[in-house]
Write a protein that holds these residues in place. Sequence first.
Motif, mmCIF file in Angstrom:
data_model
loop_
_atom_site.group_PDB
_atom_site.id
_atom_site.type_symbol
_atom_site.label_atom_id
_atom_site.label_comp_id
_atom_site.label_asym_id
_atom_site.label_seq_id
_atom_site.Cartn_x
_atom_site.Cartn_y
_atom_site.Cartn_z
ATOM 1 N N SER A 431 0.857 -1.141 0.151
ATOM 2 C CA SER A 431 -0.029 0.117 0.083
ATOM 3 C C SER A 431 0.794 1.294 0.134
ATOM 4 O O SER A 431 0.714 2.187 -0.802
ATOM 5 C CB SER A 431 -0.920 -0.084 1.159
ATOM 6 O OG SER A 431 -1.822 -1.090 1.207
ATOM 7 N N GLU A 434 2.295 1.731 -3.388
ATOM 8 C CA GLU A 434 1.376 2.239 -4.241
ATOM 9 C C GLU A 434 1.035 3.686 -4.123
ATOM 10 O O GLU A 434 0.730 4.465 -5.022
ATOM 11 C CB GLU A 434 -0.048 1.580 -4.202
ATOM 12 C CG GLU A 434 -0.082 -0.068 -4.600
ATOM 13 C CD GLU A 434 -1.072 -0.806 -4.129
ATOM 14 O OE1 GLU A 434 -2.032 -0.136 -3.535
ATOM 15 O OE2 GLU A 434 -1.544 -1.654 -4.827
ATOM 16 N N GLN A 435 0.941 4.131 -2.880
ATOM 17 C CA GLN A 435 0.747 5.447 -2.504
ATOM 18 C C GLN A 435 2.128 6.396 -3.063
ATOM 19 O O GLN A 435 1.841 7.308 -3.646
ATOM 20 C CB GLN A 435 0.860 5.730 -0.994
ATOM 21 C CG GLN A 435 0.419 7.041 -0.579
ATOM 22 C CD GLN A 435 -1.074 7.773 -1.060
ATOM 23 O OE1 GLN A 435 -1.985 6.965 -1.017
ATOM 24 N NE2 GLN A 435 -1.077 8.816 -1.650
ATOM 25 N N VAL A 437 3.973 5.482 -5.658
ATOM 26 C CA VAL A 437 3.743 5.481 -6.935
ATOM 27 C C VAL A 437 2.854 6.610 -7.334
ATOM 28 O O VAL A 437 2.766 7.509 -8.413
ATOM 29 C CB VAL A 437 3.279 4.367 -7.531
ATOM 30 C CG1 VAL A 437 2.953 4.368 -8.986
ATOM 31 C CG2 VAL A 437 4.508 3.317 -7.590
ATOM 32 N N SER A 438 1.513 6.669 -6.583
ATOM 33 C CA SER A 438 0.573 7.593 -6.958
ATOM 34 C C SER A 438 0.915 8.989 -6.778
ATOM 35 O O SER A 438 0.767 9.962 -7.642
ATOM 36 C CB SER A 438 -0.814 7.474 -6.192
ATOM 37 O OG SER A 438 -1.662 8.333 -6.055
ATOM 38 N N ASN A 439 1.656 9.345 -5.764
ATOM 39 C CA ASN A 439 2.286 10.690 -5.513
ATOM 40 C C ASN A 439 3.282 11.088 -6.498
ATOM 41 O O ASN A 439 3.347 11.923 -6.992
ATOM 42 C CB ASN A 439 2.960 10.552 -4.112
ATOM 43 C CG ASN A 439 2.038 10.412 -2.828
ATOM 44 O OD1 ASN A 439 0.962 10.711 -2.963
ATOM 45 N ND2 ASN A 439 2.669 10.240 -1.730
ATOM 46 N N GLU A 441 3.225 10.117 -9.512
ATOM 47 C CA GLU A 441 2.411 10.195 -10.803
ATOM 48 C C GLU A 441 1.785 11.601 -10.723
ATOM 49 O O GLU A 441 1.740 12.583 -11.813
ATOM 50 C CB GLU A 441 1.303 9.371 -10.913
ATOM 51 C CG GLU A 441 1.645 7.850 -11.086
ATOM 52 C CD GLU A 441 0.667 6.696 -11.219
ATOM 53 O OE1 GLU A 441 -0.487 7.220 -10.817
ATOM 54 O OE2 GLU A 441 0.714 5.687 -11.840
ATOM 55 N N LYS A 442 1.400 12.242 -9.639
ATOM 56 C CA LYS A 442 0.886 13.536 -9.512
ATOM 57 C C LYS A 442 1.842 14.514 -9.667
ATOM 58 O O LYS A 442 1.767 15.466 -10.201
ATOM 59 C CB LYS A 442 0.154 13.572 -7.961
ATOM 60 C CG LYS A 442 -1.009 12.590 -7.852
ATOM 61 C CD LYS A 442 -1.790 12.883 -6.448
ATOM 62 C CE LYS A 442 -2.843 11.777 -6.294
ATOM 63 N NZ LYS A 442 -3.654 12.231 -4.886
#
Length: 494
Positions: A431, A434-435, A437-439, A441-442
Amino acid sequence: MNDSPIPNTTHTLSPLSNAIVDKAIDNVTRKLVGGARNKNNSLPNSHKATISTSISDTLNATSSDSVMAVANRGVAWKEMIAKSLSHGISSLSDMQFDGQFTVKNGIAEGLHQVPATPGVYVVYDKNNSAVYVGDSNNIRRRWHAGHLNENKQKLDSGEQYKLSDQLTEGCTVKFISCESKETAAAIEAHLIKEAAPEVNAREELLQEQGTRSNIEAKKMKDASGSTASLAAGAAKEAASNVGWSVLESLITACLKALKDELVDIVGGGEDKLKIRIKRLFSKIWHVIENIVKHPGTLLKGIFEFIVNAFASAIRKVYQLARNIFDLGYAAWQLYKGAKTLSKAELIQKISETIITSGCLVIWDALDPIIEANLIALFPAITPFAPYLAATIAAIGFGISSHYLSGVVPLIVEKIIDFKFTAQLSYQQQVSACEQLVSNAEKSMVLVNGLEEYLQSSKELIVDLKAQTATLKQHQAISAFSIEDRLNSITLGTK
Protein backbone atom coordinates in the motif's frame (compact mmCIF):
# COMPACT_ATOMS: atom_id res chain seq x y z
CA MET A 1 -36.68 -47.64 6.86
CA ASN A 2 -36.69 -45.68 10.12
CA ASP A 3 -34.72 -42.46 9.67
CA SER A 4 -34.88 -41.46 13.32
CA PRO A 5 -31.54 -40.21 14.69
CA ILE A 6 -29.30 -42.77 16.36
CA PRO A 7 -28.46 -41.79 19.94
CA ASN A 8 -24.79 -41.31 20.71
CA THR A 9 -23.14 -43.44 23.37
CA THR A 10 -23.36 -41.76 26.75
CA HIS A 11 -20.25 -43.30 28.30
CA THR A 12 -16.83 -43.07 26.68
CA LEU A 13 -13.18 -43.46 27.61
CA SER A 14 -11.00 -40.44 28.22
CA PRO A 15 -9.37 -39.04 25.04
CA LEU A 16 -5.95 -40.48 25.99
CA SER A 17 -7.32 -43.92 26.86
CA ASN A 18 -9.45 -43.95 23.72
CA ALA A 19 -6.43 -43.07 21.54
CA ILE A 20 -4.38 -45.87 23.13
CA VAL A 21 -7.12 -48.49 22.68
CA ASP A 22 -7.80 -47.40 19.08
CA LYS A 23 -4.11 -47.61 18.23
CA ALA A 24 -3.86 -51.04 19.85
CA ILE A 25 -6.79 -52.18 17.69
CA ASP A 26 -5.04 -50.81 14.59
CA ASN A 27 -1.77 -52.58 15.46
CA VAL A 28 -3.31 -55.94 16.32
CA THR A 29 -5.63 -55.90 13.30
CA ARG A 30 -2.71 -55.08 11.00
CA LYS A 31 -0.73 -58.04 12.38
CA LEU A 32 -3.68 -60.41 12.17
CA VAL A 33 -4.40 -59.38 8.58
CA GLY A 34 -0.70 -59.76 7.81
CA GLY A 35 -0.80 -63.22 9.37
CA ALA A 36 -3.83 -64.19 7.27
CA ARG A 37 -2.06 -63.04 4.11
CA ASN A 38 1.32 -64.53 4.95
CA LYS A 39 0.25 -67.82 6.52
CA ASN A 40 1.49 -71.16 5.22
CA ASN A 41 -0.97 -73.64 3.76
CA SER A 42 -0.67 -76.60 6.09
CA LEU A 43 -3.12 -78.62 3.98
CA PRO A 44 -2.13 -78.06 0.32
CA ASN A 45 -4.49 -79.56 -2.28
CA SER A 46 -7.07 -80.15 0.43
CA HIS A 47 -10.65 -79.64 -0.73
CA LYS A 48 -11.89 -79.06 2.82
CA ALA A 49 -9.48 -76.87 4.74
CA THR A 50 -10.91 -76.63 8.25
CA ILE A 51 -11.57 -73.30 9.92
CA SER A 52 -9.49 -74.33 12.93
CA THR A 53 -6.50 -75.10 10.68
CA SER A 54 -6.81 -71.74 8.91
CA ILE A 55 -7.04 -69.92 12.24
CA SER A 56 -4.03 -71.83 13.55
CA ASP A 57 -1.99 -71.02 10.44
CA THR A 58 -2.95 -67.36 10.72
CA LEU A 59 -2.05 -67.07 14.41
CA ASN A 60 1.28 -68.79 13.78
CA ALA A 61 2.08 -66.18 11.13
CA THR A 62 0.87 -63.17 13.13
CA SER A 63 3.95 -61.04 13.69
CA SER A 64 5.73 -57.91 12.53
CA ASP A 65 7.83 -60.09 10.23
CA SER A 66 4.70 -61.32 8.47
CA VAL A 67 3.42 -57.78 8.00
CA MET A 68 6.81 -56.77 6.62
CA ALA A 69 6.85 -59.79 4.29
CA VAL A 70 3.43 -58.82 2.94
CA ALA A 71 4.47 -55.21 2.44
CA ASN A 72 7.62 -56.36 0.63
CA ARG A 73 5.77 -58.76 -1.66
CA GLY A 74 6.17 -56.40 -4.59
CA VAL A 75 9.96 -56.84 -4.47
CA ALA A 76 9.89 -60.28 -6.07
CA TRP A 77 7.47 -59.11 -8.77
CA LYS A 78 9.69 -56.14 -9.53
CA GLU A 79 12.70 -58.44 -9.84
CA MET A 80 10.85 -60.88 -12.09
CA ILE A 81 9.87 -58.04 -14.43
CA ALA A 82 13.43 -56.63 -14.33
CA LYS A 83 14.96 -60.05 -15.09
CA SER A 84 12.51 -60.51 -17.94
CA LEU A 85 13.73 -57.25 -19.49
CA SER A 86 17.45 -57.64 -18.75
CA HIS A 87 18.03 -61.42 -18.90
CA GLY A 88 15.27 -62.75 -21.14
CA ILE A 89 14.12 -65.36 -18.64
CA SER A 90 11.14 -66.34 -20.77
CA SER A 91 13.20 -68.89 -22.68
CA LEU A 92 16.52 -70.71 -22.30
CA SER A 93 17.31 -70.08 -25.96
CA ASP A 94 17.81 -66.33 -25.48
CA MET A 95 18.58 -66.11 -21.75
CA GLN A 96 21.46 -63.89 -20.60
CA PHE A 97 23.43 -65.22 -17.60
CA ASP A 98 25.42 -63.41 -14.91
CA GLY A 99 28.33 -65.86 -15.00
CA GLN A 100 29.45 -69.47 -15.30
CA PHE A 101 31.88 -72.11 -14.04
CA THR A 102 32.93 -75.54 -15.28
CA VAL A 103 33.07 -79.03 -13.77
CA LYS A 104 35.09 -82.03 -15.00
CA ASN A 105 35.99 -85.28 -13.24
CA GLY A 106 33.98 -84.00 -10.28
CA ILE A 107 36.22 -80.93 -9.82
CA ALA A 108 34.84 -77.41 -10.26
CA GLU A 109 36.80 -74.50 -11.68
CA GLY A 110 35.63 -70.95 -11.08
CA LEU A 111 33.10 -71.91 -8.41
CA HIS A 112 34.80 -69.57 -5.90
CA GLN A 113 33.67 -66.63 -8.05
CA VAL A 114 30.00 -67.61 -7.80
CA PRO A 115 28.07 -65.34 -5.35
CA ALA A 116 26.66 -66.83 -2.16
CA THR A 117 23.20 -65.50 -2.98
CA PRO A 118 19.87 -66.90 -4.16
CA GLY A 119 19.80 -67.73 -7.83
CA VAL A 120 19.05 -70.10 -10.71
CA TYR A 121 21.61 -72.28 -12.48
CA VAL A 122 21.48 -74.30 -15.70
CA VAL A 123 23.78 -77.28 -16.39
CA TYR A 124 24.94 -77.64 -20.02
CA ASP A 125 26.56 -80.94 -21.03
CA LYS A 126 29.63 -81.32 -23.27
CA ASN A 127 27.38 -80.90 -26.32
CA ASN A 128 26.12 -77.57 -24.94
CA SER A 129 22.60 -78.94 -24.33
CA ALA A 130 20.70 -77.77 -21.25
CA VAL A 131 20.13 -80.91 -19.17
CA TYR A 132 19.28 -79.61 -15.72
CA VAL A 133 17.81 -76.45 -14.11
CA GLY A 134 18.01 -75.79 -10.37
CA ASP A 135 17.67 -73.03 -7.82
CA SER A 136 19.10 -72.34 -4.38
CA ASN A 137 19.19 -69.81 -1.57
CA ASN A 138 22.99 -69.96 -1.87
CA ILE A 139 24.30 -71.11 -5.25
CA ARG A 140 27.94 -71.60 -4.19
CA ARG A 141 27.03 -73.64 -1.11
CA ARG A 142 24.52 -75.69 -3.08
CA TRP A 143 27.29 -76.85 -5.41
CA HIS A 144 30.01 -77.30 -2.78
CA ALA A 145 27.94 -79.14 -0.17
CA GLY A 146 25.28 -80.39 -2.54
CA HIS A 147 25.88 -81.54 -6.09
CA LEU A 148 29.66 -82.07 -5.92
CA ASN A 149 29.60 -83.71 -2.49
CA GLU A 150 26.57 -85.87 -3.27
CA ASN A 151 28.15 -86.99 -6.54
CA LYS A 152 31.35 -88.01 -4.73
CA GLN A 153 29.42 -89.95 -2.07
CA LYS A 154 27.37 -91.79 -4.69
CA LEU A 155 30.46 -92.74 -6.70
CA ASP A 156 32.26 -93.95 -3.58
CA SER A 157 29.31 -96.21 -2.78
CA GLY A 158 29.07 -97.47 -6.37
CA GLU A 159 25.82 -95.65 -7.09
CA GLN A 160 24.86 -93.29 -9.88
CA TYR A 161 24.14 -89.63 -9.08
CA LYS A 162 21.64 -87.83 -11.32
CA LEU A 163 24.39 -85.59 -12.73
CA SER A 164 27.29 -88.09 -12.57
CA ASP A 165 27.78 -88.27 -16.34
CA GLN A 166 27.87 -84.52 -16.78
CA LEU A 167 30.09 -83.89 -13.74
CA THR A 168 32.56 -86.55 -14.89
CA GLU A 169 32.62 -85.96 -18.65
CA GLY A 170 32.57 -82.20 -18.27
CA CYS A 171 29.85 -79.56 -18.15
CA THR A 172 29.32 -75.83 -17.97
CA VAL A 173 27.09 -74.34 -15.28
CA LYS A 174 25.61 -70.94 -16.03
CA PHE A 175 23.80 -68.94 -13.36
CA ILE A 176 21.65 -65.88 -12.65
CA SER A 177 21.81 -64.17 -9.24
CA CYS A 178 18.55 -63.10 -7.58
CA GLU A 179 17.57 -60.95 -4.62
CA SER A 180 14.98 -63.34 -3.22
CA LYS A 181 14.46 -67.09 -3.08
CA GLU A 182 10.90 -66.61 -4.37
CA THR A 183 12.23 -65.09 -7.60
CA ALA A 184 14.77 -67.91 -7.99
CA ALA A 185 12.11 -70.58 -7.42
CA ALA A 186 9.72 -68.96 -9.89
CA ILE A 187 12.37 -68.66 -12.63
CA GLU A 188 13.49 -72.26 -12.09
CA ALA A 189 9.94 -73.60 -12.27
CA HIS A 190 9.16 -71.61 -15.40
CA LEU A 191 12.33 -72.76 -17.20
CA ILE A 192 11.69 -76.42 -16.32
CA LYS A 193 8.16 -76.09 -17.69
CA GLU A 194 9.37 -74.30 -20.81
CA ALA A 195 12.48 -76.36 -21.66
CA ALA A 196 11.77 -79.75 -19.97
CA PRO A 197 15.47 -80.61 -19.34
CA GLU A 198 16.12 -84.38 -19.40
CA VAL A 199 17.55 -84.67 -15.85
CA ASN A 200 14.76 -82.77 -14.13
CA ALA A 201 12.28 -85.45 -13.09
CA ARG A 202 9.17 -83.29 -12.77
CA GLU A 203 7.76 -79.81 -13.17
CA GLU A 204 8.22 -77.60 -10.11
CA LEU A 205 5.43 -75.60 -8.43
CA LEU A 206 2.81 -77.48 -10.40
CA GLN A 207 0.27 -78.13 -7.64
CA GLU A 208 -0.99 -76.00 -4.76
CA GLN A 209 1.89 -75.17 -2.43
CA GLY A 210 2.22 -75.37 1.33
CA THR A 211 4.95 -72.88 2.30
CA ARG A 212 4.38 -69.18 1.85
CA SER A 213 7.60 -68.76 -0.15
CA ASN A 214 6.50 -71.38 -2.68
CA ILE A 215 2.93 -70.05 -2.75
CA GLU A 216 4.25 -66.66 -3.87
CA ALA A 217 6.76 -68.25 -6.26
CA LYS A 218 3.94 -70.25 -7.91
CA LYS A 219 2.01 -67.02 -8.56
CA MET A 220 5.00 -65.58 -10.41
CA LYS A 221 5.72 -68.84 -12.22
CA ASP A 222 2.12 -68.97 -13.48
CA ALA A 223 2.39 -65.35 -14.70
CA SER A 224 5.73 -65.93 -16.48
CA GLY A 225 5.99 -66.15 -20.23
CA SER A 226 6.44 -62.50 -21.14
CA THR A 227 7.11 -59.15 -19.53
CA ALA A 228 3.51 -58.13 -20.23
CA SER A 229 2.07 -61.16 -18.43
CA LEU A 230 4.37 -60.53 -15.46
CA ALA A 231 3.26 -56.88 -15.35
CA ALA A 232 -0.36 -58.05 -15.40
CA GLY A 233 0.40 -60.44 -12.52
CA ALA A 234 2.02 -57.62 -10.53
CA ALA A 235 -1.00 -55.39 -11.19
CA LYS A 236 -3.29 -58.14 -9.93
CA GLU A 237 -1.20 -58.45 -6.77
CA ALA A 238 -1.33 -54.66 -6.26
CA ALA A 239 -5.12 -54.76 -6.66
CA SER A 240 -5.22 -57.52 -4.06
CA ASN A 241 -3.28 -55.21 -1.75
CA VAL A 242 -6.03 -52.61 -2.19
CA GLY A 243 -8.72 -55.13 -1.25
CA TRP A 244 -6.88 -56.21 1.88
CA SER A 245 -6.31 -52.57 2.85
CA VAL A 246 -10.06 -51.88 2.59
CA LEU A 247 -10.82 -55.05 4.57
CA GLU A 248 -8.40 -53.97 7.27
CA SER A 249 -10.15 -50.58 7.49
CA LEU A 250 -13.55 -52.22 7.85
CA ILE A 251 -12.33 -54.65 10.51
CA THR A 252 -10.77 -51.86 12.59
CA ALA A 253 -13.93 -49.75 12.23
CA CYS A 254 -16.05 -52.67 13.41
CA LEU A 255 -13.79 -53.39 16.40
CA LYS A 256 -13.70 -49.73 17.43
CA ALA A 257 -17.48 -49.51 17.19
CA LEU A 258 -17.81 -52.63 19.36
CA LYS A 259 -15.36 -51.09 21.83
CA ASP A 260 -17.52 -47.96 22.09
CA GLU A 261 -20.63 -50.04 22.79
CA LEU A 262 -18.86 -52.17 25.41
CA VAL A 263 -17.57 -49.05 27.16
CA ASP A 264 -21.11 -47.66 27.21
CA ILE A 265 -22.53 -50.93 28.59
CA VAL A 266 -19.88 -51.17 31.33
CA GLY A 267 -20.44 -47.51 32.12
CA GLY A 268 -24.14 -48.13 32.71
CA GLY A 269 -25.64 -47.28 29.35
CA GLU A 270 -29.21 -48.49 28.93
CA ASP A 271 -29.75 -48.29 25.16
CA LYS A 272 -31.67 -51.17 23.64
CA LEU A 273 -29.91 -53.83 21.57
CA LYS A 274 -31.65 -52.61 18.41
CA ILE A 275 -30.26 -49.12 18.92
CA ARG A 276 -26.76 -50.50 19.54
CA ILE A 277 -26.81 -52.64 16.40
CA LYS A 278 -28.08 -49.72 14.33
CA ARG A 279 -25.36 -47.49 15.74
CA LEU A 280 -22.72 -50.16 15.05
CA PHE A 281 -23.69 -50.56 11.40
CA SER A 282 -23.97 -46.79 11.03
CA LYS A 283 -20.29 -46.41 11.97
CA ILE A 284 -19.24 -49.18 9.60
CA TRP A 285 -21.32 -47.69 6.80
CA HIS A 286 -19.67 -44.32 7.48
CA VAL A 287 -16.29 -45.91 6.69
CA ILE A 288 -17.67 -47.32 3.43
CA GLU A 289 -19.16 -43.93 2.52
CA ASN A 290 -15.78 -42.25 3.07
CA ILE A 291 -14.13 -44.77 0.76
CA VAL A 292 -16.77 -44.14 -1.90
CA LYS A 293 -16.61 -40.35 -1.51
CA HIS A 294 -12.80 -40.30 -1.41
CA PRO A 295 -11.67 -42.98 -3.89
CA GLY A 296 -8.13 -41.64 -3.58
CA THR A 297 -7.80 -43.64 -0.36
CA LEU A 298 -7.95 -46.82 -2.44
CA LEU A 299 -4.57 -45.86 -3.86
CA LYS A 300 -3.02 -46.59 -0.46
CA GLY A 301 -2.68 -50.30 -1.21
CA ILE A 302 -1.17 -49.67 -4.66
CA PHE A 303 1.14 -46.97 -3.24
CA GLU A 304 2.37 -49.32 -0.52
CA PHE A 305 2.94 -52.14 -3.02
CA ILE A 306 4.91 -49.98 -5.47
CA VAL A 307 6.93 -47.99 -2.92
CA ASN A 308 8.00 -51.10 -1.02
CA ALA A 309 8.93 -52.77 -4.30
CA PHE A 310 11.22 -49.97 -5.46
CA ALA A 311 12.51 -48.29 -2.27
CA SER A 312 14.71 -50.59 -0.18
CA ALA A 313 15.10 -47.97 2.57
CA ILE A 314 11.34 -47.66 3.06
CA ARG A 315 11.00 -51.43 2.74
CA LYS A 316 12.97 -51.86 5.96
CA VAL A 317 10.38 -49.82 7.86
CA TYR A 318 7.38 -51.72 6.51
CA GLN A 319 4.66 -49.33 7.72
CA LEU A 320 6.40 -46.14 6.62
CA ALA A 321 5.04 -46.33 3.07
CA ARG A 322 1.44 -46.33 4.32
CA ASN A 323 2.21 -43.52 6.77
CA ILE A 324 3.77 -41.47 3.96
CA PHE A 325 0.62 -41.90 1.90
CA ASP A 326 -1.60 -40.90 4.83
CA LEU A 327 0.54 -37.82 5.47
CA GLY A 328 0.55 -36.80 1.82
CA TYR A 329 -3.19 -37.38 1.43
CA ALA A 330 -3.95 -35.42 4.63
CA ALA A 331 -1.68 -32.59 3.49
CA TRP A 332 -3.43 -32.46 0.12
CA GLN A 333 -6.88 -32.33 1.73
CA LEU A 334 -5.62 -29.63 4.09
CA TYR A 335 -4.20 -27.62 1.20
CA LYS A 336 -7.50 -27.81 -0.71
CA GLY A 337 -9.53 -26.67 2.29
CA ALA A 338 -7.11 -24.18 3.84
CA LYS A 339 -8.73 -21.13 2.23
CA THR A 340 -12.14 -21.97 3.69
CA LEU A 341 -10.90 -22.79 7.21
CA SER A 342 -10.88 -20.38 10.10
CA LYS A 343 -7.63 -19.73 11.92
CA ALA A 344 -8.62 -22.06 14.79
CA GLU A 345 -9.63 -24.85 12.38
CA LEU A 346 -6.41 -24.44 10.41
CA ILE A 347 -4.32 -24.72 13.59
CA GLN A 348 -6.23 -27.85 14.63
CA LYS A 349 -5.92 -29.56 11.24
CA ILE A 350 -2.21 -28.80 10.86
CA SER A 351 -1.49 -29.94 14.43
CA GLU A 352 -3.40 -33.19 13.96
CA THR A 353 -1.52 -33.93 10.76
CA ILE A 354 1.89 -33.26 12.35
CA ILE A 355 1.19 -35.13 15.60
CA THR A 356 -0.50 -38.16 14.06
CA SER A 357 1.97 -38.67 11.22
CA GLY A 358 5.03 -38.09 13.41
CA CYS A 359 3.93 -40.45 16.18
CA LEU A 360 2.79 -43.10 13.69
CA VAL A 361 6.17 -43.15 11.95
CA ILE A 362 8.06 -43.44 15.24
CA TRP A 363 5.92 -46.06 16.98
CA ASP A 364 5.21 -48.16 13.91
CA ALA A 365 8.96 -48.36 13.39
CA LEU A 366 9.51 -49.30 17.05
CA ASP A 367 6.78 -51.97 17.05
CA PRO A 368 8.87 -54.74 15.35
CA ILE A 369 11.90 -53.79 17.45
CA ILE A 370 9.87 -54.11 20.66
CA GLU A 371 8.48 -57.45 19.47
CA ALA A 372 11.94 -58.82 18.63
CA ASN A 373 13.34 -57.77 22.00
CA LEU A 374 10.41 -59.29 23.89
CA ILE A 375 11.04 -62.62 22.14
CA ALA A 376 14.79 -62.42 22.83
CA LEU A 377 14.32 -61.56 26.52
CA PHE A 378 11.35 -63.82 27.23
CA PRO A 379 11.23 -66.76 24.78
CA ALA A 380 8.29 -68.27 26.65
CA ILE A 381 5.99 -65.40 25.60
CA THR A 382 6.80 -65.74 21.87
CA PRO A 383 3.17 -66.55 20.88
CA PHE A 384 1.97 -63.41 22.70
CA ALA A 385 4.85 -61.10 21.71
CA PRO A 386 3.04 -59.56 18.69
CA TYR A 387 0.09 -58.49 20.84
CA LEU A 388 2.23 -57.24 23.74
CA ALA A 389 4.40 -55.24 21.34
CA ALA A 390 1.28 -53.82 19.69
CA THR A 391 -0.06 -52.74 23.09
CA ILE A 392 3.23 -51.17 24.18
CA ALA A 393 3.49 -49.29 20.88
CA ALA A 394 -0.12 -48.12 21.28
CA ILE A 395 0.59 -46.80 24.79
CA GLY A 396 3.66 -44.99 23.52
CA PHE A 397 1.68 -43.54 20.63
CA GLY A 398 -1.12 -42.37 22.93
CA ILE A 399 1.14 -40.76 25.53
CA SER A 400 3.40 -39.04 22.98
CA SER A 401 0.36 -37.80 21.00
CA HIS A 402 -1.26 -36.53 24.20
CA TYR A 403 1.90 -34.64 25.19
CA LEU A 404 2.46 -33.19 21.73
CA SER A 405 -1.17 -32.05 21.50
CA GLY A 406 -0.37 -29.49 24.20
CA VAL A 407 2.80 -28.24 22.50
CA VAL A 408 2.41 -28.47 18.74
CA PRO A 409 -0.75 -26.29 18.42
CA LEU A 410 1.05 -23.45 20.25
CA ILE A 411 3.98 -23.67 17.85
CA VAL A 412 1.67 -23.86 14.84
CA GLU A 413 -0.29 -20.83 16.11
CA LYS A 414 2.94 -18.83 16.45
CA ILE A 415 3.92 -19.76 12.92
CA ILE A 416 0.49 -18.87 11.56
CA ASP A 417 0.45 -15.59 13.51
CA PHE A 418 3.89 -14.80 12.14
CA LYS A 419 2.63 -15.62 8.67
CA PHE A 420 -0.42 -13.38 9.09
CA THR A 421 1.74 -10.57 10.56
CA ALA A 422 4.23 -10.91 7.75
CA GLN A 423 1.38 -10.93 5.24
CA LEU A 424 -0.14 -7.83 6.85
CA SER A 425 3.26 -6.11 6.86
CA TYR A 426 3.70 -7.06 3.23
CA GLN A 427 0.27 -5.68 2.38
CA GLN A 428 1.11 -2.45 4.21
CA GLN A 429 4.36 -2.17 2.30
CA VAL A 430 2.50 -2.75 -0.94
CA SER A 431 0.00 0.00 0.00
CA ALA A 432 2.84 2.38 0.86
CA CYS A 433 4.52 1.65 -2.47
CA GLU A 434 1.25 2.18 -4.29
CA GLN A 435 0.84 5.54 -2.49
CA LEU A 436 4.39 6.54 -3.43
CA VAL A 437 3.70 5.61 -7.03
CA SER A 438 0.49 7.65 -6.93
CA ASN A 439 2.34 10.64 -5.46
CA ALA A 440 5.03 10.28 -8.09
CA GLU A 441 2.39 10.21 -10.81
CA LYS A 442 0.83 13.38 -9.40
CA SER A 443 4.26 15.03 -9.22
CA MET A 444 4.87 14.06 -12.83
CA VAL A 445 1.55 15.60 -13.79
CA LEU A 446 2.50 18.75 -11.89
CA VAL A 447 5.93 18.87 -13.52
CA ASN A 448 4.37 18.38 -16.93
CA GLY A 449 1.95 21.25 -16.15
CA LEU A 450 4.82 23.50 -15.05
CA GLU A 451 6.70 22.60 -18.19
CA GLU A 452 3.72 23.55 -20.30
CA TYR A 453 3.34 26.77 -18.27
CA LEU A 454 7.00 27.64 -18.77
CA GLN A 455 6.73 26.90 -22.46
CA SER A 456 3.68 29.11 -22.81
CA SER A 457 5.39 31.81 -20.73
CA LYS A 458 8.43 31.61 -22.97
CA GLU A 459 6.22 31.95 -26.02
CA LEU A 460 4.46 34.94 -24.40
CA ILE A 461 7.79 36.62 -23.68
CA VAL A 462 8.97 36.06 -27.22
CA ASP A 463 5.67 37.45 -28.47
CA LEU A 464 5.95 40.47 -26.16
CA LYS A 465 9.45 41.10 -27.35
CA ALA A 466 8.27 40.96 -30.95
CA GLN A 467 5.36 43.30 -30.15
CA THR A 468 7.71 45.63 -28.31
CA ALA A 469 10.10 45.68 -31.21
CA THR A 470 7.21 46.42 -33.55
CA LEU A 471 5.97 49.23 -31.34
CA LYS A 472 9.43 50.69 -31.11
CA GLN A 473 9.72 50.59 -34.86
CA HIS A 474 6.34 52.36 -35.22
CA GLN A 475 7.40 54.94 -32.61
CA ALA A 476 10.62 55.59 -34.45
CA ILE A 477 8.78 56.05 -37.72
CA SER A 478 6.23 58.32 -36.06
CA ALA A 479 8.92 60.40 -34.43
CA PHE A 480 10.75 60.79 -37.74
CA SER A 481 7.58 61.96 -39.45
CA ILE A 482 6.84 64.56 -36.77
CA GLU A 483 10.39 65.85 -36.95
CA ASP A 484 10.14 66.23 -40.74
CA ARG A 485 6.92 68.17 -40.41
CA LEU A 486 8.39 70.47 -37.80
CA ASN A 487 11.37 71.10 -40.03
CA SER A 488 9.06 71.91 -42.94
CA ILE A 489 7.04 74.33 -40.90
CA THR A 490 10.21 76.03 -39.70
CA LEU A 491 11.58 76.46 -43.19
CA GLY A 492 8.30 77.86 -44.48
CA THR A 493 8.22 80.48 -41.84
CA LYS A 494 11.58 81.69 -42.66
